[in-house]
Design a protein around this motif. Structure first.
Motif, PDB file in Angstrom:
ATOM      1  N   ASP A 114       0.829  -1.419   0.044  1.00  0.00           N
ATOM      2  CA  ASP A 114      -0.055  -0.227  -0.240  1.00  0.00           C
ATOM      3  C   ASP A 114       0.876   1.270   0.091  1.00  0.00           C
ATOM      4  OD1 ASP A 114      -1.993   2.064   1.057  1.00  0.00           O
ATOM      5  OD2 ASP A 114      -3.135   0.182   0.954  1.00  0.00           O
TER       6      ASP A 114
ATOM      7  N   SER B 266      -7.441   4.503  -1.541  1.00  0.00           N
ATOM      8  CA  SER B 266      -6.966   3.129  -1.244  1.00  0.00           C
ATOM      9  C   SER B 266      -8.143   2.228  -1.857  1.00  0.00           C
ATOM     10  CB  SER B 266      -6.614   2.810   0.107  1.00  0.00           C
ATOM     11  OG  SER B 266      -5.352   3.181   0.291  1.00  0.00           O
TER      12      SER B 266
ATOM     13  N   TYR C 296      -9.215  -2.836   3.744  1.00  0.00           N
ATOM     14  CA  TYR C 296      -8.734  -3.859   2.554  1.00  0.00           C
ATOM     15  C   TYR C 296      -9.553  -5.318   2.916  1.00  0.00           C
ATOM     16  CZ  TYR C 296      -5.876  -0.247   3.066  1.00  0.00           C
ATOM     17  OH  TYR C 296      -5.480   1.107   3.088  1.00  0.00           O
TER      18      TYR C 296
ATOM     19  N   ASP D 152      -0.982   0.321  -4.354  1.00  0.00           N
ATOM     20  CA  ASP D 152      -2.298   0.574  -5.083  1.00  0.00           C
ATOM     21  C   ASP D 152      -2.079   2.036  -5.364  1.00  0.00           C
ATOM     22  OD1 ASP D 152      -1.822   1.556  -2.268  1.00  0.00           O
ATOM     23  OD2 ASP D 152      -3.785   1.545  -1.738  1.00  0.00           O
ATOM     24  N   HIS D 153      -1.116   2.810  -5.007  1.00  0.00           N
ATOM     25  CA  HIS D 153      -0.733   4.176  -5.485  1.00  0.00           C
ATOM     26  C   HIS D 153       0.286   4.461  -4.647  1.00  0.00           C
ATOM     27  CE1 HIS D 153      -1.806   4.884  -1.149  1.00  0.00           C
ATOM     28  NE2 HIS D 153      -2.986   4.184  -1.368  1.00  0.00           N
TER      29      HIS D 153
HETATM   30 ZN    ZN Z   1      -3.618   2.774  -0.330  1.00  0.00          ZN
END
Ligand code: ZN
Ligand code: ZN
Length: 410
Positions: free
Chosen positions: A12, A59, A254, A344-345
């Motif tokens: 993440d 996210s 998540y 994710d970024h």
């Molecule tokens: Zn994230």
């Protein structure tokens, strides 16, 4: 064809920018990561825009995209609430309107503390007051989360996520009234206004708050509600590909995405969702799932990289990559599976927040192609062949390389 099992790892906020403390390398470029380098060298690498070029991902939306869902489709995603509620452990039904909630402190009509002193005791008592209420035929469900956080669900006819928040976002202001942002949101706004007013009268009377008053702590006497979203019935993840998925994650968000997409979520107490998370145990549990025929897809989520980015700590982030790399070593023994990894970024330490910078990713599949990228990291990934890939295509490619996609046409 021989269908492969899949390990999908999300680091993440793992993407970053060059930092001067690391000789103008990014944290992962500066880190010693022999395992990630080995897997990158054996597979396909690239820099990926998870949502769209220039767009800053959250996210929740980023994970939906990485799992092959279109977060821009309002029948897939209309707000964060349902993801949070599912992650906290509320059973979310399609059509529910779900929200994130915070206990806050109200004094003389002003929010003086948006987190009620980060209350961390007896919040179940507060939740009990809220959960199970009914207002105008609408059922209210509530569950406490960590500290001052919780999730709220409204269930019943005539509801909509087109409603504003009562959170003024800053302290020293009165809470805002809920308002409908379209004609459909009127009933929802009415129910929420009644609910917070009822709670403002009843929360101060609870023993938990009496105790806080005696101790001179800010009481949890008000509920701030935001992130409205309508829960959707999402197509089961990998349903067409025969996927039997399992998720190992610490953070509620998540677990929420995993639950909503139909994954089994394992309870792993060592997965804390923080910097203290035990990566070795998480990897061990992931591999155990891959050994077990009940599953053929493991989604392993690691949050610590994002935390270090938000804290603006590049040296800590570099060290986290090294810890992750050493924990991942046993996966090198798994030569017949597809291993996909992506942030994710980006959460650059210099910005302390998510950014639009594309993320380095790889897919390593036995017997398939490789490319010129020989190490894992932002600049190395540019030598790979996946440059230009979007998040929404990533999982389809993973499925394809795992021999799980059927021929299109004859
Ligand atoms: Zn994230
Ligand atoms: Zn973040």
């Amino acid at each position: 064809m021989n269908e492969k099992k899949i390990l999908f790892v999300v680091l993440d906020g793992g993407g970053d920018l060059p930092v001067s403390e690391l000789d103008n390398l990014t944290p992962v470029e500066a880190a010693s990561t022999p395992v990630l380098d080995n897997l990158s060298a054996k597979g396909l690498c690239g820099l990926m825009d998870v949502l769209k070029p220039g767009m800053v991902p959250g996210s929740d939306t980023a994970h939906l995209a990485l799992l092959g869902y279109d977060p821009f489709d309002k029948y897939i995603y209309s707000g964060r609430g349902p993801v949070e509620a599912a992650g906290i452990g509320l059973v979310v039904h399609p059509g529910d309107i779900a929200f994130r909630a915070n206990f806050a402190t109200l004094k003389n009509g002003i929010i003086i503390d948006r987190r009620a002193g980060r209350i961390n005791k007896r919040t179940d008592e507060l939740a009990k007051l809220i959960n199970g209420r009914e207002i105008d035929g609408i059922k209210i469900l509530f569950k406490e989360g960590t500290e001052h956080r919780g999730a709220l669900i409204l269930r019943g006819p005539g509801l909509s996520a087109d409603v504003t928040s009562n959170d003024p976002k800053v302290e020293g202001w009165p809470p805002r009234p809920f308002e409908a942002s379209s004609i459909e949101g009127k009933r929802t706004a009415d129910v929420l206004n009644k609910l917070v007013n009822q709670l403002a009268r009843k929360l101060p009377l609870l023993a938990a708050n009496e105790e806080r008053r005696e101790q001179g702590k800010n009481e949890a006497n008000y509920l701030l509600v935001r992130g409205a979203g309508e829960a959707m019935l999402l197509p089961a993840f990998g349903g067409k590909q025969g996927i039997k998925p399992v998720c190992i994650a610490g953070g509620g968000l998540y677990k929420g995405v995993a639950t909503l997409t139909g994954m089994k979520v394992l309870d792993v107490p060592e997965a804390t969702g923080g910097i203290d998370s035990d990566f070795h145990i998480k990897v061990k549990r992931s591999l155990k799932c891959l050994d077990d025929d009940s599953y053929n897809f493991v989604f392993l989520h690691i949050k610590a990289t994002d935390n270090a980015g938000h804290d603006g700590k590049p040296l800590i982030k570099k060290n986290i990559f090294e810890r992750i790399d050493s924990a991942l070593e046993p996966i090198l023994e798994y030569k017949d599976i597809v291993i996909a990894l992506s942030p994710d970024h980006s959460t650059p330490c210099s910005l302390k927040d998510h950014s639009c910078d594309p993320v380095p990713c790889f897919i390593t599949a036995p017997g398939r192609r490789t490319d010129s990228a020989k190490k894992f990291g932002e600049r190395f990934a540019m030598q790979g062949s996946l440059t230009g890939i979007r998040g929404k295509h990533f999982m389809n490619l993973v499925f394809g390389l795992a021999n799980r996609n059927k021929k299109f046409g004859s």
